[in-house]
Motif scaffolding. Structure first.
Motif, short mmCIF file in Angstrom:
data_model
loop_
_atom_site.label_atom_id
_atom_site.label_comp_id
_atom_site.label_asym_id
_atom_site.label_seq_id
_atom_site.Cartn_x
_atom_site.Cartn_y
_atom_site.Cartn_z
N GLU A 28 0.85 -1.19 0.00
CA GLU A 28 0.00 0.00 0.00
C GLU A 28 0.88 1.24 0.00
N ASP A 29 0.49 2.24 -0.77
CA ASP A 29 1.12 3.56 -0.65
C ASP A 29 0.02 4.61 -0.82
N GLU A 30 0.40 5.84 -1.07
CA GLU A 30 -0.62 6.90 -1.11
C GLU A 30 -1.52 6.80 -2.34
N LEU A 31 -1.07 6.07 -3.36
CA LEU A 31 -1.83 6.01 -4.61
C LEU A 31 -2.54 4.69 -4.86
N ILE A 32 -1.93 3.59 -4.42
CA ILE A 32 -2.45 2.27 -4.83
C ILE A 32 -2.46 1.28 -3.67
N ARG A 85 2.63 4.00 -11.36
CA ARG A 85 2.93 3.37 -10.06
C ARG A 85 2.48 1.90 -10.06
N ILE A 86 1.32 1.65 -10.63
CA ILE A 86 0.81 0.27 -10.66
C ILE A 86 1.82 -0.64 -11.35
N PHE A 87 2.39 -0.21 -12.46
CA PHE A 87 3.32 -1.09 -13.18
C PHE A 87 4.67 -1.20 -12.47
N SER A 88 5.12 -0.11 -11.85
CA SER A 88 6.42 -0.25 -11.17
C SER A 88 6.28 -1.11 -9.92
N VAL A 89 5.13 -1.05 -9.25
CA VAL A 89 4.91 -1.94 -8.09
C VAL A 89 4.67 -3.37 -8.57
N ALA A 90 4.00 -3.54 -9.71
CA ALA A 90 3.81 -4.90 -10.26
C ALA A 90 5.17 -5.57 -10.46
N LYS A 91 6.12 -4.83 -10.98
CA LYS A 91 7.47 -5.36 -11.18
C LYS A 91 8.09 -5.77 -9.85
N GLU A 92 7.97 -4.92 -8.85
CA GLU A 92 8.54 -5.24 -7.53
C GLU A 92 7.88 -6.47 -6.93
N LEU A 93 6.57 -6.56 -7.05
CA LEU A 93 5.86 -7.71 -6.47
C LEU A 93 6.21 -8.99 -7.22
N ALA A 94 6.42 -8.89 -8.53
CA ALA A 94 6.83 -10.07 -9.30
C ALA A 94 8.16 -10.61 -8.76
N HIS A 95 9.07 -9.71 -8.43
CA HIS A 95 10.34 -10.15 -7.82
C HIS A 95 10.08 -10.76 -6.45
N GLN A 96 9.29 -10.05 -5.65
CA GLN A 96 9.02 -10.48 -4.27
C GLN A 96 8.37 -11.85 -4.23
N PHE A 97 7.50 -12.14 -5.18
CA PHE A 97 6.77 -13.41 -5.19
C PHE A 97 7.45 -14.47 -6.07
N GLY A 98 8.65 -14.15 -6.57
CA GLY A 98 9.49 -15.15 -7.23
C GLY A 98 9.06 -15.53 -8.63
N ILE A 99 8.33 -14.64 -9.32
CA ILE A 99 7.87 -14.99 -10.67
C ILE A 99 8.49 -14.10 -11.76
N ALA A 100 9.40 -13.21 -11.34
CA ALA A 100 9.97 -12.27 -12.32
C ALA A 100 10.72 -13.01 -13.42
N GLU A 101 11.48 -14.04 -13.03
CA GLU A 101 12.30 -14.75 -14.02
C GLU A 101 11.47 -15.76 -14.81
N SER A 102 10.57 -16.46 -14.12
CA SER A 102 9.77 -17.49 -14.82
C SER A 102 8.73 -16.86 -15.74
N GLY A 103 8.29 -15.66 -15.40
CA GLY A 103 7.35 -14.93 -16.25
C GLY A 103 5.98 -14.83 -15.63
N TYR A 104 5.24 -13.85 -16.08
CA TYR A 104 3.93 -13.57 -15.51
C TYR A 104 3.15 -12.68 -16.47
N ARG A 105 1.91 -12.40 -16.08
CA ARG A 105 1.04 -11.59 -16.91
C ARG A 105 0.44 -10.48 -16.05
N VAL A 106 0.35 -9.28 -16.61
CA VAL A 106 -0.38 -8.18 -15.96
C VAL A 106 -1.56 -7.87 -16.87
N VAL A 107 -2.77 -8.04 -16.34
CA VAL A 107 -3.99 -7.98 -17.18
C VAL A 107 -5.00 -7.05 -16.54
N THR A 108 -5.68 -6.25 -17.37
CA THR A 108 -6.85 -5.52 -16.88
C THR A 108 -8.01 -5.77 -17.82
N ASN A 109 -9.10 -6.27 -17.29
CA ASN A 109 -10.30 -6.53 -18.08
C ASN A 109 -11.14 -5.26 -18.11
#
Ligand code: AMP
Ligand code: ZN
Length: 114
Positions: free
Chosen positions: A21-25, A63-87
């Protein structure tokens, strides 16, 4: 917005597993995960969908995308790959009318591009 589920999550009126959580997201775990890692990122500001993003919202979207990148690292999926999707909207499969971005990873995802 008073009757919006994700506004209530952002305001802690409804419990959720908030992981950032931060002031924006806010980022929290999806209640019905479809992948081993399934996180939702939302602006604190009530925006309905991509259709409602204005120039003044560019900082929050960045901010959403820069935090998405950080969380991908934190949750161990940055190297294996992941998807960021908005419906967006009915045909886009949007169910909750508060802009949100799914981070999905931890397994090989099928292409859903059509
Ligand atoms: P969408 O179809 O893109 O609107 O996705 C809505 C997402 O919100 C789904 O993946 C749901 O599982 C998730 N969801 C619904 N209610 C909650 C909740 N209370 N806490 C966390 N995630 C939720
Ligand atoms: Zn909302």
């Amino acid at each position: 917005m008073s009757d919006c589920l994700f506004c209530k999550i952002a305001q802690k009126e409804i419990p959720s597993e908030i992981i950032y959580e931060d002031e924006l997201i806010v980022a929290f775990k999806d209640i019905n995960p479809v992948a081993p890692v399934h996180i939702l990122l939302i602006p604190k500001k009530h925006l309905i969908s991509v259709n409602n993003i204005m120039e003044e919202d560019e900082a929050v979207i960045g901010r959403i995308f820069s935090v998405a990148k950080e969380l991908a690292h934190q949750f161990g999926i940055a190297e294996s790959g992941y998807r960021v999707v908005t419906n967006t909207g009915t045909d886009g499969g949007q169910v909750i009318g508060h802009l949100h971005f799914h981070i999905l990873g931890g397994k090989a995802l099928r292409s859903e591009l059509g």
